[in-house]
Scaffold this motif. Structure first.
Motif, PDB file in Angstrom:
ATOM      1  N   PHE A  38     109.737  88.057 -21.042  1.00  0.00           N
ATOM      2  CA  PHE A  38     109.337  87.796 -19.653  1.00  0.00           C
ATOM      3  C   PHE A  38     108.814  89.065 -18.966  1.00  0.00           C
ATOM      4  O   PHE A  38     107.753  89.056 -18.335  1.00  0.00           O
ATOM      5  N   LEU A  39     109.544  90.174 -19.094  1.00  0.00           N
ATOM      6  CA  LEU A  39     109.157  91.412 -18.416  1.00  0.00           C
ATOM      7  C   LEU A  39     107.803  91.908 -18.906  1.00  0.00           C
ATOM      8  O   LEU A  39     106.942  92.289 -18.104  1.00  0.00           O
ATOM      9  N   GLU A  40     107.626  91.904 -20.253  1.00  0.00           N
ATOM     10  CA  GLU A  40     106.354  92.379 -20.806  1.00  0.00           C
ATOM     11  C   GLU A  40     105.180  91.534 -20.328  1.00  0.00           C
ATOM     12  O   GLU A  40     104.111  92.061 -19.976  1.00  0.00           O
ATOM     13  N   VAL A  41     105.373  90.210 -20.300  1.00  0.00           N
ATOM     14  CA  VAL A  41     104.302  89.317 -19.867  1.00  0.00           C
ATOM     15  C   VAL A  41     103.956  89.560 -18.404  1.00  0.00           C
ATOM     16  O   VAL A  41     102.776  89.625 -18.022  1.00  0.00           O
ATOM     17  N   MET A  42     104.971  89.722 -17.569  1.00  0.00           N
ATOM     18  CA  MET A  42     104.723  89.967 -16.153  1.00  0.00           C
ATOM     19  C   MET A  42     104.002  91.293 -15.932  1.00  0.00           C
ATOM     20  O   MET A  42     103.102  91.396 -15.097  1.00  0.00           O
ATOM     21  N   ILE A  43     104.392  92.325 -16.699  1.00  0.00           N
ATOM     22  CA  ILE A  43     103.735  93.627 -16.580  1.00  0.00           C
ATOM     23  C   ILE A  43     102.260  93.521 -16.953  1.00  0.00           C
ATOM     24  O   ILE A  43     101.386  94.083 -16.282  1.00  0.00           O
ATOM     25  N   ILE A  44     101.973  92.767 -18.012  1.00  0.00           N
ATOM     26  CA  ILE A  44     100.579  92.595 -18.448  1.00  0.00           C
ATOM     27  C   ILE A  44      99.770  91.871 -17.381  1.00  0.00           C
ATOM     28  O   ILE A  44      98.649  92.279 -17.042  1.00  0.00           O
ATOM     29  N   ILE A  45     100.344  90.803 -16.817  1.00  0.00           N
ATOM     30  CA  ILE A  45      99.627  90.041 -15.787  1.00  0.00           C
ATOM     31  C   ILE A  45      99.349  90.912 -14.566  1.00  0.00           C
ATOM     32  O   ILE A  45      98.228  90.943 -14.036  1.00  0.00           O
ATOM     33  N   VAL A  46     100.364  91.660 -14.125  1.00  0.00           N
ATOM     34  CA  VAL A  46     100.193  92.525 -12.955  1.00  0.00           C
ATOM     35  C   VAL A  46      99.179  93.635 -13.240  1.00  0.00           C
ATOM     36  O   VAL A  46      98.324  93.947 -12.397  1.00  0.00           O
ATOM     37  N   ALA A  47      99.254  94.225 -14.441  1.00  0.00           N
ATOM     38  CA  ALA A  47      98.347  95.319 -14.786  1.00  0.00           C
ATOM     39  C   ALA A  47      96.896  94.838 -14.847  1.00  0.00           C
ATOM     40  O   ALA A  47      95.993  95.488 -14.289  1.00  0.00           O
ATOM     41  N   VAL A  48      96.672  93.697 -15.514  1.00  0.00           N
ATOM     42  CA  VAL A  48      95.313  93.161 -15.617  1.00  0.00           C
ATOM     43  C   VAL A  48      94.776  92.794 -14.236  1.00  0.00           C
ATOM     44  O   VAL A  48      93.620  93.093 -13.898  1.00  0.00           O
TER      45      VAL A  48
END
Length: 204
Positions: A38-48
């Motif tokens: 969950f954390l990794e996916v959220m970080i990717i979405i926010v970063a993109v």
């Protein structure tokens, strides 16, 4: 060209929102597959999303200015006479800031002193309520006729051959009456008398 850039920005943000909605819908429907990350996916979405929004704001605020600067540096500009100006529409940027778009009928003198009747749609500061008649400089390339913008007077300083080009126009074209063109939140074009009166009001 200003309307084309505005449409391009609208398309860009619309495509991004559609992709974001599709991505969120897919992740929601397949939650079991990524719950442990969950954390990794959220970080990717926010970063993109952040990278896109930074790029988008830069493009929205600077696309026209970058074209103008490049063309002036390459001496691709011409003297023009504003013959008429008609209000076209109001547009807003992503911050909901309003601009007025005016249709300008121009008589353009290329650097060989040939004249061309041309029409452009320029994006102005919302305070622009009428268009004075007079002379301005515009970006001009006969191979890219849509790449035409009003050139703020001060930007002529970055043209390597500005002195020769301006002197040639002033020697050959009769009755040049320059207008003051400058940036506020959008382009402003007005007589120098009006600019001076505004300056006096600020100082008083």
């Amino acid at each position: 060209m200003q309307l084309k850039l505005h449409r391009r920005c609208t398309i860009m943000i619309s495509i991004f929102l559609v992709i974001l909605i599709i991505a969120v819908a897919y992740l929601t429907m397949n939650a079991d597959a990524w719950r442990d990350r969950f954390l990794e996916v959220m970080i990717i979405i926010v970063a993109v999303s952040t990278v896109f929004l930074v790029f988008f704001k830069y493009y929205e605020n600077n696309a026209d200015k970058n074209i103008i600067n490049k063309m002036v540096r390459e001496d691709r500009y011409a003297l023009a006479k504003i013959k008429d100006g008609k209000f076209e529409r109001i547009i807003k940027d992503s911050n909901n800031h309003k601009y007025t778009v005016w249709k300008l009928d121009l008589e353009v003198y290329d650097q060989d002193l040939n004249t061309h009747e041309m029409t452009i749609y320029e994006k102005f500061d919302a305070s622009q309520t009428k268009i004075p008649r007079g002379n301005v400089y515009v970006t001009y390339d006969e191979e890219k006729p849509d790449h035409m913008f009003l050139v703020p007077n001060i930007l002529l300083n970055i043209s390597p051959n500005a002195s020769d080009i301006v002197n040639k126009y002033e020697a050959k074209v009769k009755d040049i009456k320059y207008l003051n063109v400058y940036y506020q939140k959008g382009i402003i074009v007005e007589t120098f008398k009006k600019s001076m009166n505004k300056a006096r009001e600020v100082d008083s």
